[in-house]
Every structure is written in structure tokens, then in C-alpha cells.
Design a protein around this motif. Structure first.
Motif, PDB file in Angstrom:
ATOM      1  N   ILE A  71      54.489  -7.962 -44.744  1.00 28.54           N
ATOM      2  CA  ILE A  71      54.797  -8.794 -46.087  1.00 28.54           C
ATOM      3  C   ILE A  71      54.588 -10.108 -45.591  1.00 28.54           C
ATOM      4  N   ASP A  72      53.789 -11.262 -46.524  1.00 24.47           N
ATOM      5  CA  ASP A  72      53.675 -12.541 -46.095  1.00 24.47           C
ATOM      6  C   ASP A  72      54.783 -13.050 -46.538  1.00 24.47           C
ATOM      7  N   ILE A  73      55.870 -13.212 -45.992  1.00 24.56           N
ATOM      8  CA  ILE A  73      57.288 -13.925 -46.629  1.00 24.56           C
ATOM      9  C   ILE A  73      57.035 -15.298 -46.757  1.00 24.56           C
ATOM     10  N   SER A  74      56.348 -15.668 -46.287  1.00 27.28           N
ATOM     11  CA  SER A  74      56.431 -17.373 -46.377  1.00 27.28           C
ATOM     12  C   SER A  74      55.754 -17.848 -47.911  1.00 27.28           C
ATOM     13  N   ASN A  75      54.371 -17.249 -47.550  1.00 23.54           N
ATOM     14  CA  ASN A  75      53.272 -16.569 -49.792  1.00 23.54           C
ATOM     15  C   ASN A  75      54.325 -16.203 -50.713  1.00 23.54           C
ATOM     16  N   LEU A  98      59.614 -25.491 -47.752  1.00 22.47           N
ATOM     17  CA  LEU A  98      59.431 -23.940 -46.788  1.00 22.47           C
ATOM     18  C   LEU A  98      59.537 -23.964 -45.740  1.00 22.47           C
ATOM     19  N   HIS A  99      60.149 -23.499 -44.627  1.00 23.93           N
ATOM     20  CA  HIS A  99      60.097 -23.192 -43.541  1.00 23.93           C
ATOM     21  C   HIS A  99      59.750 -21.563 -43.353  1.00 23.93           C
ATOM     22  N   VAL A 100      59.870 -20.988 -42.855  1.00 21.54           N
ATOM     23  CA  VAL A 100      59.638 -19.288 -42.772  1.00 21.54           C
ATOM     24  C   VAL A 100      59.353 -18.912 -41.884  1.00 21.54           C
ATOM     25  N   ASP A 101      59.897 -18.539 -40.734  1.00 24.10           N
ATOM     26  CA  ASP A 101      59.625 -18.420 -38.963  1.00 24.10           C
ATOM     27  C   ASP A 101      59.096 -16.672 -39.451  1.00 24.10           C
ATOM     28  N   LYS A 102      57.938 -16.010 -38.197  1.00 21.86           N
ATOM     29  CA  LYS A 102      57.416 -14.599 -38.346  1.00 21.86           C
ATOM     30  C   LYS A 102      58.411 -13.859 -37.977  1.00 21.86           C
ATOM     31  N   ILE A 103      58.884 -13.228 -39.409  1.00 20.09           N
ATOM     32  CA  ILE A 103      60.186 -12.171 -40.014  1.00 20.09           C
ATOM     33  C   ILE A 103      59.889 -10.628 -40.361  1.00 20.09           C
ATOM     34  N   LYS A 104      59.648  -9.951 -39.834  1.00 21.32           N
ATOM     35  CA  LYS A 104      59.381  -8.052 -40.558  1.00 21.32           C
ATOM     36  C   LYS A 104      60.703  -8.054 -41.379  1.00 21.32           C
ATOM     37  N   VAL A 138      64.806 -27.341 -49.868  1.00 22.15           N
ATOM     38  CA  VAL A 138      64.541 -27.061 -48.871  1.00 22.15           C
ATOM     39  C   VAL A 138      64.576 -25.770 -48.101  1.00 22.15           C
ATOM     40  N   ILE A 139      63.924 -24.369 -47.771  1.00 27.56           N
ATOM     41  CA  ILE A 139      64.912 -23.620 -47.361  1.00 27.56           C
ATOM     42  C   ILE A 139      64.040 -23.445 -46.101  1.00 27.56           C
ATOM     43  N   ASP A 140      64.489 -22.809 -45.076  1.00 25.64           N
ATOM     44  CA  ASP A 140      64.936 -22.413 -44.419  1.00 25.64           C
ATOM     45  C   ASP A 140      65.037 -20.446 -43.483  1.00 25.64           C
ATOM     46  N   LEU A 141      63.817 -20.715 -43.378  1.00 32.99           N
ATOM     47  CA  LEU A 141      64.647 -19.025 -42.852  1.00 32.99           C
ATOM     48  C   LEU A 141      63.751 -18.691 -41.575  1.00 32.99           C
ATOM     49  N   ILE A 142      65.380 -18.432 -40.983  1.00 33.02           N
ATOM     50  CA  ILE A 142      65.302 -18.347 -39.217  1.00 33.02           C
ATOM     51  C   ILE A 142      65.937 -17.199 -38.680  1.00 33.02           C
ATOM     52  N   LYS A 143      65.135 -16.732 -37.614  1.00 38.12           N
ATOM     53  CA  LYS A 143      64.760 -15.581 -36.852  1.00 38.12           C
ATOM     54  C   LYS A 143      65.761 -16.181 -35.904  1.00 38.12           C
ATOM     55  N   LEU A 144      66.817 -15.883 -35.636  1.00 33.77           N
ATOM     56  CA  LEU A 144      68.066 -15.916 -34.293  1.00 33.77           C
ATOM     57  C   LEU A 144      67.530 -15.450 -33.825  1.00 33.77           C
ATOM     58  N   ASP A 145      67.797 -13.500 -33.500  1.00 32.63           N
ATOM     59  CA  ASP A 145      67.434 -12.677 -32.422  1.00 32.63           C
ATOM     60  C   ASP A 145      66.506 -11.701 -33.053  1.00 32.63           C
ATOM     61  N   ASP A 146      66.880 -10.329 -32.959  1.00 31.65           N
ATOM     62  CA  ASP A 146      66.244  -9.267 -33.138  1.00 31.65           C
ATOM     63  C   ASP A 146      66.998  -8.809 -34.222  1.00 31.65           C
ATOM     64  N   LYS A 147      68.310  -8.629 -34.233  1.00 29.65           N
ATOM     65  CA  LYS A 147      68.624  -8.610 -35.656  1.00 29.65           C
ATOM     66  C   LYS A 147      69.577  -8.965 -36.793  1.00 29.65           C
ATOM     67  N   LEU A 148      69.812 -11.143 -36.126  1.00 31.32           N
ATOM     68  CA  LEU A 148      70.466 -12.244 -37.079  1.00 31.32           C
ATOM     69  C   LEU A 148      69.281 -12.648 -37.626  1.00 31.32           C
ATOM     70  N   LYS A 150      69.292 -16.085 -40.123  1.00 33.03           N
ATOM     71  CA  LYS A 150      69.514 -17.466 -40.737  1.00 33.03           C
ATOM     72  C   LYS A 150      68.625 -17.718 -41.761  1.00 33.03           C
ATOM     73  N   LEU A 151      69.987 -17.986 -43.167  1.00 37.65           N
ATOM     74  CA  LEU A 151      68.927 -18.294 -43.819  1.00 37.65           C
ATOM     75  C   LEU A 151      69.599 -19.753 -45.052  1.00 37.65           C
ATOM     76  N   MET A 152      69.150 -20.987 -44.580  1.00 38.23           N
ATOM     77  CA  MET A 152      69.890 -22.464 -45.719  1.00 38.23           C
ATOM     78  C   MET A 152      69.019 -22.640 -46.703  1.00 38.23           C
ATOM     79  N   VAL A 153      69.312 -23.084 -47.435  1.00 38.58           N
ATOM     80  CA  VAL A 153      68.784 -23.465 -49.052  1.00 38.58           C
ATOM     81  C   VAL A 153      69.416 -24.789 -49.641  1.00 38.58           C
ATOM     82  N   TYR A 154      68.916 -25.730 -49.485  1.00 36.33           N
ATOM     83  CA  TYR A 154      69.519 -27.042 -50.167  1.00 36.33           C
ATOM     84  C   TYR A 154      68.840 -27.768 -50.077  1.00 36.33           C
ATOM     85  N   ASP A 155      69.581 -29.285 -51.045  1.00 34.51           N
ATOM     86  CA  ASP A 155      68.719 -30.057 -51.654  1.00 34.51           C
ATOM     87  C   ASP A 155      69.593 -31.528 -51.952  1.00 34.51           C
ATOM     88  N   ASN A 156      68.668 -32.674 -52.013  1.00 32.25           N
ATOM     89  CA  ASN A 156      69.041 -33.422 -51.857  1.00 32.25           C
ATOM     90  C   ASN A 156      69.643 -34.685 -53.424  1.00 32.25           C
TER      91      ASN A 156
END
Length: 208
Positions: A71-75, A98-104, A138-148, A150-156
Motif C-alpha cells: 500500500i502506498d502509505i505516504s499517499n 509529511l515524510h514517510v519512509d518506504k515501509i511495508k 509535521v508527520i514523520d514515519l521512519i523505519k529504524l530497522d526491519d522490526k522497529l 518511529k512515528l513523530m507528529v508535532y505542530d508549531n
């Protein structure tokens, strides 16, 4: 091959029906809220509608994709959160970064993640931009490794003077965020921002 195609068609039909049923629920909530006079009660109904829409949008996205596991999670998140901001920021110009790593992700992971983001963004729209004409989420969804992940959601926006995650504060949204984070075998913390409010969640991605 034919059996796999039949299974794919069946799964698509299931997601399509779930989406339709959730849209019916959303319509019922909307009609019921029209009869409410109390603004606080109306706000509760609106929050419930946003949660239902989040689930319906995910099932719709799965129904429309050719590959359930890609699924195109970013879209998906971009459409979901853009609609949420548009429908809940009257007379304000709130932008989304919005920033989303390539994550399945499987639906078992993506659905709670989506609901958590919905609650965090809704919290920002409700409290962060009072007496402000514009702002950024701002929303960042980051792939740290194969299992972990990180999601960060914040405003100004306005910085909260309260510990939003405190057990003393009884909020349906916060309770839902904590419950869903626990479901993801994750941890949730408040980001130490000089301006604005934000959260960080580290969680396990079950689609590995």
C-alpha cells in the motif's frame, strides 16, 4: 494461480463491503449529530466520525490497490490528513509536512497507526492554533530497522502547559492513543519542544 486470484478478489470484496458499512455508520453519526444542541456533544460525534472515516479510507485504499502488502502509505496518509485538516481548520491556513519512509505494513499495523495519527492531528487542530491564523503540522514515519518504526507528529502552535499523557487527564483521544500504542507493542512520549506540541511513538511493525 487461479486460486490466488480468487482469494485476491474475495479479499477485495470484503474490504469494499467493510468500507461501505463504515460509510453507513458515518452517515448515521452525521444525521444524529444534527439533532444535538450541546456543542460538546457535537464535538464528540465529530471525533467519532473522524475515526470511522480513517478506518473506511484505509479499507478503500486496500480495495483499490493491486497488492495488499504494498500500500502506498505516504499517499494514503497524505489524503487522510489533508482532508482532516481541511474539514477541521475553518478560517485557518494549516499546512502539512509529511515524510514517510518506504515501509511495508499489514492492515493490523497500519490501522492503529492511522488512528493514532488521526488523534494526534485532531488534538493539534483543536488546541494548538487558538488565536492563530496559520500553522504547520509535521508527520514523520521512519523505519529504524526491519522490526522497529518511529512515528513523530508535532505542530508549531501553542505549547501545552499540561502533560497531555498524564494519567490524571481523562481524554478519550489520549486513552485511545495509549491503547493503540500498547496494541503495537510500542511506547509513547511527549516531544520536548520549545514551541508547539508533539508526540513520539516507537513501535513494532508486524509486517516483517
Amino acid at each position: 494461480v487461479q486460486r490466488n486470484e480468487e482469494k485476491s478478489v474475495m479479499l477485495k470484496e470484503i474490504h469494499h463491503r467493510v468500507k461501505n458499512n463504515l460509510q453507513v455508520v458515518n452517515s448515521l453519526l452525521r444525521m444524529q449529530s444534527r439533532n444535538m444542541v450541546d456543542e460538546n456533544v457535537k464535538e464528540v460525534f465529530k471525533s467519532a466520525q473522524n475515526r470511522v472515516i480513517t478506518m473506511a479510507r484505509l479499507h478503500e485504499n486496500i480495495y483499490q490497490t493491486e497488492d495488499f502488502k504494498n500500500i502506498d502509505i505516504s499517499n494514503y496518509l497524505n489524503i487522510l490528513i489533508t482532508d482532516l485538516i481541511h474539514n477541521n481548520s475553518v478560517d485557518k491556513k494549516i499546512s502539512l509536512k509529511l515524510h514517510v519512509d518506504k515501509i511495508k505494513m499489514s492492515i493490523d499495523t497500519l490501522l492503529p497507526v492511522s488512528l493514532i495519527i488521526n488523534e494526534m492531528v485532531s488534538n493539534s487542530l483543536k488546541h494548538a492554533f487558538l488565536n492563530k491564523k496559520d500553522g504547520e503540522i509535521v508527520i514523520d514515519l521512519i523505519k529504524l530497522d526491519d522490526k522497529l518504526c518511529k512515528l513523530m507528529v508535532y505542530d508549531n502552535g501553542n505549547t501545552s502547559t499540561k502533560d497531555i499523557l498524564s494519567t490524571e487527564l481523562r481524554s478519550t483521544g489520549v486513552t485511545l492513543m495509549k491503547t493503540l500504542t500498547k496494541q503495537l507493542s510500542g511506547s509513547i512520549t511527549t516531544l520536548p519542544l520549545l514551541q508547539g506540541t508533539g508526540f513520539e511513538i516507537n513501535f513494532l511493525n508486524s509486517n516483517t
